[in-house]
Design a protein around this motif. Structure first.
Motif, PDB file in Angstrom:
ATOM      1  N   UNK A 542     -74.441  20.179 -42.694  1.00 39.28           N
ATOM      2  CA  UNK A 542     -73.874  19.252 -42.314  1.00 39.28           C
ATOM      3  C   UNK A 542     -74.676  18.153 -41.635  1.00 39.28           C
ATOM      4  N   UNK A 543     -75.397  18.472 -40.758  1.00 41.36           N
ATOM      5  CA  UNK A 543     -76.752  18.089 -39.508  1.00 41.36           C
ATOM      6  C   UNK A 543     -76.860  16.726 -40.507  1.00 41.36           C
ATOM      7  N   UNK A 544     -77.420  17.068 -41.561  1.00 44.18           N
ATOM      8  CA  UNK A 544     -77.642  15.198 -42.680  1.00 44.18           C
ATOM      9  C   UNK A 544     -77.039  14.638 -42.482  1.00 44.18           C
ATOM     10  N   UNK A 545     -75.218  14.983 -43.099  1.00 43.87           N
ATOM     11  CA  UNK A 545     -73.528  14.096 -42.482  1.00 43.87           C
ATOM     12  C   UNK A 545     -73.484  13.379 -41.759  1.00 43.87           C
ATOM     13  N   UNK A 546     -73.059  14.622 -40.426  1.00 38.42           N
ATOM     14  CA  UNK A 546     -72.267  14.634 -39.374  1.00 38.42           C
ATOM     15  C   UNK A 546     -72.881  15.689 -38.506  1.00 38.42           C
ATOM     16  N   UNK A 547     -72.570  14.672 -37.251  1.00 37.17           N
ATOM     17  CA  UNK A 547     -72.873  15.784 -36.101  1.00 37.17           C
ATOM     18  C   UNK A 547     -72.164  16.647 -35.615  1.00 37.17           C
ATOM     19  N   UNK A 548     -72.520  18.363 -36.031  1.00 38.47           N
ATOM     20  CA  UNK A 548     -71.350  19.083 -35.739  1.00 38.47           C
ATOM     21  C   UNK A 548     -70.434  18.923 -33.914  1.00 38.47           C
ATOM     22  N   UNK A 549     -69.002  19.155 -34.033  1.00 40.22           N
ATOM     23  CA  UNK A 549     -68.434  19.616 -33.131  1.00 40.22           C
ATOM     24  C   UNK A 549     -68.223  20.916 -32.021  1.00 40.22           C
ATOM     25  N   UNK A 550     -67.736  21.122 -31.606  1.00 41.61           N
ATOM     26  CA  UNK A 550     -67.359  22.614 -31.047  1.00 41.61           C
ATOM     27  C   UNK A 550     -66.842  23.709 -31.617  1.00 41.61           C
ATOM     28  N   UNK A 551     -66.080  22.646 -32.949  1.00 47.51           N
ATOM     29  CA  UNK A 551     -65.943  23.798 -34.309  1.00 47.51           C
ATOM     30  C   UNK A 551     -66.077  23.924 -34.799  1.00 47.51           C
ATOM     31  N   UNK A 552     -67.021  23.293 -35.087  1.00 45.68           N
ATOM     32  CA  UNK A 552     -67.611  23.693 -36.248  1.00 45.68           C
ATOM     33  C   UNK A 552     -69.842  24.851 -35.834  1.00 45.68           C
ATOM     34  N   UNK A 553     -69.405  24.025 -34.491  1.00 46.80           N
ATOM     35  CA  UNK A 553     -70.043  25.180 -34.371  1.00 46.80           C
ATOM     36  C   UNK A 553     -69.909  26.296 -34.090  1.00 46.80           C
ATOM     37  N   UNK A 554     -68.339  26.708 -34.011  1.00 43.55           N
ATOM     38  CA  UNK A 554     -67.838  28.270 -33.368  1.00 43.55           C
ATOM     39  C   UNK A 554     -67.383  28.807 -34.016  1.00 43.55           C
ATOM     40  N   UNK A 555     -67.906  28.374 -35.510  1.00 49.35           N
ATOM     41  CA  UNK A 555     -67.796  28.666 -37.202  1.00 49.35           C
ATOM     42  C   UNK A 555     -68.715  28.783 -37.475  1.00 49.35           C
ATOM     43  N   UNK A 556     -70.156  28.124 -37.084  1.00 49.17           N
ATOM     44  CA  UNK A 556     -71.468  28.563 -37.734  1.00 49.17           C
ATOM     45  C   UNK A 556     -72.007  30.654 -36.716  1.00 49.17           C
ATOM     46  N   UNK A 557     -71.351  30.161 -35.118  1.00 45.04           N
ATOM     47  CA  UNK A 557     -72.081  31.115 -34.736  1.00 45.04           C
ATOM     48  C   UNK A 557     -71.534  32.231 -34.807  1.00 45.04           C
ATOM     49  N   UNK A 578     -78.372  21.309 -26.126  1.00 47.64           N
ATOM     50  CA  UNK A 578     -78.123  20.070 -26.259  1.00 47.64           C
ATOM     51  C   UNK A 578     -77.739  18.655 -26.984  1.00 47.64           C
ATOM     52  N   UNK A 579     -76.644  19.319 -27.292  1.00 46.05           N
ATOM     53  CA  UNK A 579     -75.878  18.785 -27.794  1.00 46.05           C
ATOM     54  C   UNK A 579     -74.246  18.390 -26.496  1.00 46.05           C
ATOM     55  N   UNK A 580     -74.228  19.058 -25.514  1.00 39.96           N
ATOM     56  CA  UNK A 580     -73.954  18.892 -24.346  1.00 39.96           C
ATOM     57  C   UNK A 580     -71.929  19.722 -24.542  1.00 39.96           C
ATOM     58  N   UNK A 581     -72.476  20.949 -25.313  1.00 43.46           N
ATOM     59  CA  UNK A 581     -71.711  21.535 -25.773  1.00 43.46           C
ATOM     60  C   UNK A 581     -71.731  23.422 -24.707  1.00 43.46           C
ATOM     61  N   UNK A 582     -72.286  22.760 -24.861  1.00 44.28           N
ATOM     62  CA  UNK A 582     -72.774  24.613 -23.913  1.00 44.28           C
ATOM     63  C   UNK A 582     -71.815  25.045 -23.379  1.00 44.28           C
ATOM     64  N   UNK A 583     -71.143  24.731 -22.550  1.00 47.50           N
ATOM     65  CA  UNK A 583     -70.288  25.071 -21.728  1.00 47.50           C
ATOM     66  C   UNK A 583     -68.897  24.628 -22.133  1.00 47.50           C
ATOM     67  N   UNK A 584     -68.845  25.008 -23.128  1.00 46.49           N
ATOM     68  CA  UNK A 584     -67.137  24.783 -24.104  1.00 46.49           C
ATOM     69  C   UNK A 584     -66.649  26.183 -23.819  1.00 46.49           C
ATOM     70  N   UNK A 585     -65.436  26.121 -23.578  1.00 47.73           N
ATOM     71  CA  UNK A 585     -65.165  27.774 -23.285  1.00 47.73           C
ATOM     72  C   UNK A 585     -64.779  28.392 -25.112  1.00 47.73           C
ATOM     73  N   UNK A 586     -64.133  27.691 -26.010  1.00 49.95           N
ATOM     74  CA  UNK A 586     -64.497  28.273 -26.908  1.00 49.95           C
ATOM     75  C   UNK A 586     -65.815  28.860 -27.709  1.00 49.95           C
ATOM     76  N   UNK A 587     -66.917  27.767 -27.320  1.00 51.32           N
ATOM     77  CA  UNK A 587     -68.493  28.008 -27.700  1.00 51.32           C
ATOM     78  C   UNK A 587     -69.071  29.311 -26.597  1.00 51.32           C
ATOM     79  N   UNK A 588     -68.187  29.333 -25.917  1.00 57.67           N
ATOM     80  CA  UNK A 588     -69.316  30.424 -24.815  1.00 57.67           C
ATOM     81  C   UNK A 588     -68.440  31.788 -24.698  1.00 57.67           C
TER      82      UNK A 588
END
Length: 644
Positions: A542-557, A578-588
């Motif tokens: 995915x990283x070669x096509x789009x920039x992951x958001x918190x939804x895709x990061x959460x699914x990968x985690x 690094x993407x500035x999403x480390x403090x998002x509630x879903x990812x945490x």
């Protein structure tokens, strides 16, 4: 806009005609058929008054008009008095008896421009717009010079048919005759271009005349700009109008406020309100426009203030304020104003009822919803398809599926539109009522109504039968809906949910474009079916096509959690920071699950402290307890650390 023109247009006609109308009192209908005992025929003047009194009596019918026609033929005044003939022609047109009107017109020895205008207007009245254009062409070929009324009538027919080509021909004739500067003709042409999505042509027509002092024409171009979403141009035109010291009216202010609402220009709208107060143009029309402006700008306090000082309120203004509270999710005030409206015995229409139904679509408002439903039945709105759809939506949102099903069954006798059925399908899909969704879909196809992309996506979201899903897949290929991104995403999600991961992957790979939702859905699908490593690999792709958001990061985690791979979890965590999403509630929340499963309890605690929403600690307590960490000590030793 047309109503403004028609209002002033008819005023102009009535003023000119009043100069030659007698002030004699209207006589009763039966008396106009009586014949005097003496054998003398009525004079020219008495015959004219005779017809005028007949028109004023308002007791005429098509039968009595024909009797009058026969009487006039007997007196031989119909062929010599064009005023009487035009009045009789107007009566036939008003009754919609165009065949009789054409016959009378053909027998008129010397028809005038008024005769032609009356006939063309009659065709417009009967919505026979092609005939209006045809008779205008006959008028031109016959050598008659059309006046402003002729052009206005034929342009109105062009607007109704959206015949921009014939309208341009008509306007070229007005330019040749020098009538293009007439305000009514120009407004008709502006209205035609605006409704045919040719706003720049409408603007060119407006600027054909260097200086315009006709407020109706200014209203036409400002309204055209707003209709075509050229709101800044509408405001600029309003400023130009002020520089020419022209006094705006209610229709001008209404259009300008609509432009301010679309642009979210609260300050400009307040300046316009000050001008309204200064001009004394505060009526129910402008007041309702002000309420709508403040509602769309999100300032309900000002909307209520405007509503409170309105001298007169109608059902539209009441509906506007109630709908505003519904949009702000303030159902208490919405129902309060509705109760006050009912207390004042004001008219309630289906728009008001729909707004109130939406206000009751809350989980804790079952009693209010039932009361509103009872009132709907009592008021006779229950047979309105829009009201019934709103009721189904309301019961679906508050979780009373049984009542939603009852209302739905009552609707079966009504042939619903695509939008109506799509709303119903979406409502049942939200509650996973697959049986009713499939039943509605079959009903749509049986009635020849084509499901749109929203409806199709809703159907795919509840399908659990692979065979039926494949049939729907074939339907989307046949209708071309497969090329819509939301339909494709819901399609491969359906295959994944039905256990056919291979077909899901084929649909995903055939998509020309992927968004974050489709990537996250595919990653989650691999994880759910035990292919967590493939899910992590897809994240890398995915990283070669789009920039992951918190939804895709959460699914990968979640995939990393299934693998119990601490190293990959840390890598994804580092990427999120690094993407500035480390403090998002879903990812945490997902990070805590990953670290807990990997026995990295200190990192799990640090991940929880990093989250800005401490309320998630309760949902995490169970996971930490299973990992061997005592819940009580976990709670009071909260300290914020760096993650690594």
């Amino acid at each position: 806009m047309r109503s403004v023109l028609n209002k002033q247009f008819h005023t102009h006609i009535s003023y000119s005609s009043c100069k030659c109308i007698s002030t004699l009192a209207a006589i009763e209908a039966p008396s106009i058929y009586s014949v005097e005992n003496d054998e003398t025929s009525p004079t020219f003047s008495s015959t004219s008054n005779f017809v005028i009194d007949y028109r004023r009596s308002r007791n005429y019918t098509i039968k009595s008009t024909k009797i009058l026609h026969a009487h006039l033929l007997k007196t031989s005044k119909l062929q010599t008095d064009i005023f009487v003939a035009n009045n009789l022609l107007d009566r036939y047109c008003k009754w919609g008896s165009m065949e009789e009107a054409v016959k009378l017109f053909d027998k008129m020895p010397e028809p005038t421009v008024t005769s032609w205008n009356t006939l063309i207007s009659g065709f417009n009245y009967k919505k026979l717009f092609e005939s209006s254009c045809l008779w205008f062409s006959k008028m031109w070929i016959s050598g008659f010079e059309p006046d402003e009324i002729s052009y206005r009538n034929v342009l109105a027919a062009c607007v109704a048919m959206q015949s921009i080509s014939f309208g341009k021909q008509v306007y070229s004739v007005t330019m040749k005759n020098g009538l293009n500067s007439n305000g009514y003709v120009r407004t008709g042409m502006i209205d035609l271009f605006a409704k045919c999505c040719a706003f720049w042509d409408a603007l060119r027509v407006f600027y054909d005349v260097s200086s315009c002092e006709n407020v109706v024409c200014w209203n036409g171009i400002i309204s055209a700009a707003v209709r075509n979403e050229e709101n800044w141009i509408a405001l600029d035109l309003f400023v130009q109008m002020g520089k020419q010291f022209l006094m705006p009216n209610s229709f001008t202010f209404s259009s300008v406020l609509t432009a301010c609402a679309a642009l979210k220009e609260l300050e400009i709208g307040k300046e316009v309100q000050g001008w309204i107060i200064k001009c004394g143009a505060v009526d129910v029309f402008v007041g309702t426009a002000l309420i709508d402006f403040y509602v769309k700008s999100g300032d309900m306090d000002e909307a209520v203030n405007v509503f409170s000082w309105m001298p007169t309120r109608n059902v539209v203004s009441w509906t506007a304020i109630i709908s505003g509270f519904v949009q702000k999710d303030d159902y208490i005030n919405a129902l309060k104003f509705f109760k006050e409206m009912r207390y004042m015995n004001l008219e309630v229409n289906n728009y008001t009822a729909t707004a109130v139904i939406s206000a009751c679509a809350k989980l804790n408002m079952i009693e209010e919803a039932t009361q509103i439903h009872s009132w709907i039945i009592k008021s006779g709105f229950c047979m309105d398809s829009v009201i019934q759809v709103a009721l189904v939506n309301m019961y679906s949102k508050i979780g009373v599926i049984g009542m939603a099903e009852i209302v739905f069954k009552e609707m079966e006798s009504i042939r619903s539109s695509a939008d109506t059925l799509a709303v119903l399908i979406s409502s049942f899909a939200q509650k996973q009522s697959s049986q009713y969704v499939i039943e509605l879909l079959r009903r749509m196809l049986k009635e020849g109504v084509r499901p749109d992309r929203f409806c199709t996506s809703s159907v795919f979201s509840v399908l659990e039968c692979l065979k039926l899903g494949r049939q729907m897949h074939c339907y989307t290929l046949k209708t071309g809906l497969i090329f819509d991104l939301s339909v494709e995403t819901s399609l491969f999600t359906m295959y994944s949910k039905c256990g056919s991961l291979e077909e899901s992957l084929k649909v995903f790979q055939s998509m020309p474009v992927h968004d974050n939702i489709s990537w996250a859905s595919m990653i989650a699908g691999f994880t759910e079916h035990g292919y967590a490593e493939r899910a992590v690999q897809m994240f890398k792709d995915m990283q070669s096509e789009d920039k992951p958001d918190q939804m895709t990061l959460s699914a990968t985690l979640s995939a990393c959690s299934s693998l119990s791979c601490l190293r990959k979890g840390k890598e994804i965590h580092g990427y999120a920071i690094r993407a500035g999403l480390g403090n998002e509630a879903v990812i945490c929340s997902t990070l805590i699950t990953v670290y807990s499963k990997c026995k990295a309890l200190q990192l799990a605690r640090k991940g929880l402290c990093t989250s800005k929403q401490i309320r998630h600690w309760e949902s995490t307590a169970c996971t930490c307890h299973k990992s061997g960490l005592r819940f009580r000590s976990f709670c009071w030793k909260f300290t914020c650390y760096d993650v690594f």
